[in-house]
Scaffold this motif. Structure first.
Motif, PDB file in Angstrom:
ATOM      1  N   VAL A 568       0.839  -1.209   0.000  1.00 14.36           N
ATOM      2  CA  VAL A 568       0.000   0.000   0.000  1.00 14.36           C
ATOM      3  C   VAL A 568       0.868   1.250   0.000  1.00 14.36           C
ATOM      4  CG1 VAL A 568      -1.663   1.332   1.354  1.00 14.36           C
ATOM      5  CG2 VAL A 568      -1.965  -1.125   1.088  1.00 14.36           C
ATOM      6  N   ILE A 569       1.927   1.237   0.796  1.00 16.87           N
ATOM      7  CA  ILE A 569       2.827   2.395   0.853  1.00 16.87           C
ATOM      8  C   ILE A 569       3.528   2.593  -0.490  1.00 16.87           C
ATOM      9  CG2 ILE A 569       4.929   3.302   1.931  1.00 16.87           C
ATOM     10  CD1 ILE A 569       4.048   1.886   4.517  1.00 16.87           C
ATOM     11  N   TYR A 571       2.442   1.752  -3.391  1.00 17.65           N
ATOM     12  CA  TYR A 571       1.460   2.261  -4.356  1.00 17.65           C
ATOM     13  C   TYR A 571       1.163   3.739  -4.115  1.00 17.65           C
ATOM     14  CZ  TYR A 571      -2.716   2.657  -7.226  1.00 17.65           C
ATOM     15  OH  TYR A 571      -3.624   3.056  -8.166  1.00 17.65           O
ATOM     16  N   ALA A 572       1.131   4.141  -2.842  1.00 20.15           N
ATOM     17  CA  ALA A 572       0.771   5.517  -2.502  1.00 20.15           C
ATOM     18  C   ALA A 572       1.863   6.500  -2.898  1.00 20.15           C
ATOM     19  CB  ALA A 572       0.473   5.630  -1.011  1.00 20.15           C
ATOM     20  N   LYS A 579       4.363   1.313  -8.927  1.00 18.38           N
ATOM     21  CA  LYS A 579       2.955   1.062  -8.649  1.00 18.38           C
ATOM     22  C   LYS A 579       2.520  -0.286  -9.210  1.00 18.38           C
ATOM     23  CE  LYS A 579       0.805   5.567  -7.980  1.00 18.38           C
ATOM     24  NZ  LYS A 579      -0.304   6.441  -8.357  1.00 18.38           N
TER      25      LYS A 579
END
Length: 618
Positions: A568-569, A571-572, A579
């Motif tokens: 998640v990190i 991707y963020a 990504k």
């Protein structure tokens, strides 16, 4: 009773795996090379156009697998890349500038799969190829626009400070020439210019000043033009719905745009290359002007006015001063009004709304013209070999200001719903700060991408095979359970990737899939070793299976949840391929937990659950 699943859990498991298989299937059918044709400026593409295209291809002996007309575009499927390139060249020459002819790749998914909304997953530029644009910002026009704005600012400043002048206009070499009636007036303006940060007095005579923009202002304007155009191009890419695009500056005046896996390259070229915007001008109400004489060159327009034409050739006398430009448009939506006419509803930003309100308040009852402004290649080249863009303006609407309005109004006078839709899309994407032109366009071929796909599939295959062999040797029947879970995990990853509209598979994404294969094996190793430990401690078979899954759950959950947080990190904060890696890693973590725990437990319960067993094959 221990190790018995209710029927609904088996049904759920079968439904999930079958759904994953259904949506993963389109990926085995591949794609056809294709050529896509769409109209420019809302030009209708119809059945007659389709027939014309077929005649052109037949004349050149180009064999097409199919020619399909839908959604105001024509898609021509061919058998190979050489035929695709030949067809594009022939059609571009035959159809001319009225149509956009672009390369594409069309999914070969069977109709029965499309009925379920199943499509192949999008592949990145490194796997399937895509469209690469090298775009150049027209700095000459950008500086010219800056000079026009600077002249208006100087006029306002001179008026505010009560400084007299007779004329102010653009000169050669990016300069502004101001004329005065007296030398005293010239001296007052020269002193004022010295106080302004962005201007320098280049030279002067008795009644004139030559003013230039400061070097710092020119460089800032060029940098701003490239940066803002880059941002606007990103917005336009978002209008296309492309996943993981690359839009970045290259050098001083160029921008690279890469669109992997795009499904509508004709629209991409049309939207990205478009330099269209709107200008709102007040109509000069003078009735003493001979428009025909002006059009024939026998007379000139009144001072501060100029003649513009609509698409029928009708002349409209408008003031040169622009009331508002398309830069202030925040939202634009096309629709059909109550009279069946196509219109575009416009929403302005706060600054634009204030400007429009002040103008309409002071000019109620006057007419306002809406001009469609576009820059096109003139076919000429400058001394550096760059294409010279030509500004074209067309009056698309003249309306009386019947009441005050600010940030919301509508544009009518459009020929078709298609033109209204395209205009609204261009306006939503943003007006370019300076015109850009596509200096290089290429479709990244499948050769390199095919090699990457082959290598990626081989790494997945060998990683899977080694894991399967290891599990079979170490855990026997439970190794079979784990191997089936691994295969199901891969199917679910591909199925979910195909379902997600924003997911694109790239080489880093394949690395994420390979990594999740190892993590899925790790979960099964924990479960199986825990079962073996319970058996060594004297537990019964049924209790050992139950305790094995229950005891390993906490460790599996902790390990996977920390990996999921990392994904998640990534991707963020990541971009592009990072990504892509994060998406496949995150999906793989969730599907591996499902197949490793629920899937293998269901198989174990089906084989061993609810009966007396003396020995496990583990």
């Amino acid at each position: 009773m221990l190790n018995r699943y209710p029927l609904w859990k088996y049904i759920m498991l079968v439904v999930v795996i079958c759904a994953g298989l259904l949506y993963a299937l389109p990926n085995i059918y591949g794609e056809d090379p294709a050529v896509q044709i769409s109209g420019t400026r809302g030009l209708e593409v119809n059945v007659e156009t389709q027939d014309k295209v077929k005649q052109i291809l037949d004349k050149e002996l180009i064999d097409a697998k199919s020619i399909v007309f839908e959604n105001n575009t024509i898609l021509i499927r061919v058998s190979n890349n050489d035929t695709q390139l030949l067809a594009k060249e022939v059609l571009s020459q035959a159809l001319g500038d009225d149509y956009v002819v672009a390369l594409n790749l069309a999914p070969a998914t069977p109709d029965w799969l499309r009925m379920f909304g199943a499509e192949p997953m999008k592949l990145g530029l490194d796997l399937r190829g895509g469209v690469h644009f090298l775009m150049e910002v027209d700095m000459t026009t950008a500086i010219d626009n800056l000079l026009t704005q600077a002249i208006e600012n100087l006029k306002a400043d001179f008026k505010e400070n009560k400084l007299a002048y007779t004329s102010i206009a653009k000169g050669n070499n990016q300069q502004i020439i101001v004329r005065f009636a007296t030398s005293e007036a010239r001296q007052e303006v020269a002193q004022r210019i010295d106080l302004l940060r962005d201007f320098n007095v280049t030279s002067q005579d008795t009644t004139g000043l030559v003013i230039s923009l400061s070097e710092a202002r020119l460089q800032a304007a060029k940098t701003e033009a490239v940066q803002q155009n880059t941002t606007i191009l990103r917005n336009r890419v978002n209008q296309l719905g492309v996943a993981e695009p690359i839009v970045q500056r290259q050098g001083a005046e160029r921008i690279i745009v890469e669109l992997p896996g795009i499904q509508d390259t004709a629209l991409a070229k049309q939207i990205l290359g478009a330099t269209a915007t709107l200008e709102f001008r007040q109509v000069n109400p003078s009735t003493s002007v001979d428009m025909n004489a002006i059009a024939a060159g026998r007379a000139t327009a009144p001072f501060g006015s100029e003649v513009k034409y609509d698409r029928t050739g009708g002349a409209v006398l408008v003031y040169k001063r622009v009331v508002l430009t398309g830069d202030h448009i925040r939202e634009a939506q096309s629709r059909v009004n109550e009279y069946g006419q196509p219109v575009v509803d416009i929403v302005l930003d706060s600054a634009g709304g204030k400007t429009m309100f002040n103008f309409t308040q002071n000019n109620k009852g006057s007419f306002m013209a809406t001009l469609f402004v576009e820059y096109k290649d003139s076919g000429r080249r400058d001394e550096n070999g760059k294409a010279i863009l030509e500004k074209t303006e067309e009056v698309i609407n003249v309306a009386r200001i019947r009441d005050y309005f600010s940030d919301r109004f509508q544009i009518s006078g459009l020929d078709s719903a298609a033109e209204a839709s395209q205009l609204s899309q261009l306006l939503r994407a943003g007006a370019l700060i300076a015109p850009i032109q596509i200096v290089e366009e290429r479709t990244v071929g499948p050769t390199m991408g095919q090699e990457n796909i082959t290598q990626g599939l081989e790494s997945c295959f060998w990683g899977l095979m080694i894991s399967v062999v290891f599990m079979l040797l170490m855990y026997r029947l439970f190794g079979v359970f784990a191997s089936l879970a691994l295969v199901a995990n891969l199917v679910l990853i591909v199925g979910v990737m195909s379902l997600l509209p924003g997911a694109t598979l790239s080489m880093p994404g394949i690395a994420g899939i390979v990594l999740t294969v190892g993590m899925a094996v790790d979960a099964n190793v924990l479960i199986n070793e825990r079962i073996k430990e319970e058996l060594r401690n004297g537990r019964g078979v049924q209790q050992a299976i139950n305790e094995g899954y229950a005891g390993a759950w906490n460790s599996i959950f902790d390990a996977n949840i920390t990996t999921l947080i990392t994904a998640v990190i990534l991707y963020a904060v990541g971009t592009g391929s990072i990504k892509g890696f994060a998406i496949t890693l995150g999906i793989g973590v969730m599907t591996s937990m499902f197949t490793s725990i629920v899937g293998t437990r269901a198989l174990a319960n089906l084989v061993y659950g609810g009966r007396r067993v003396e020995k496990l094959s583990i």
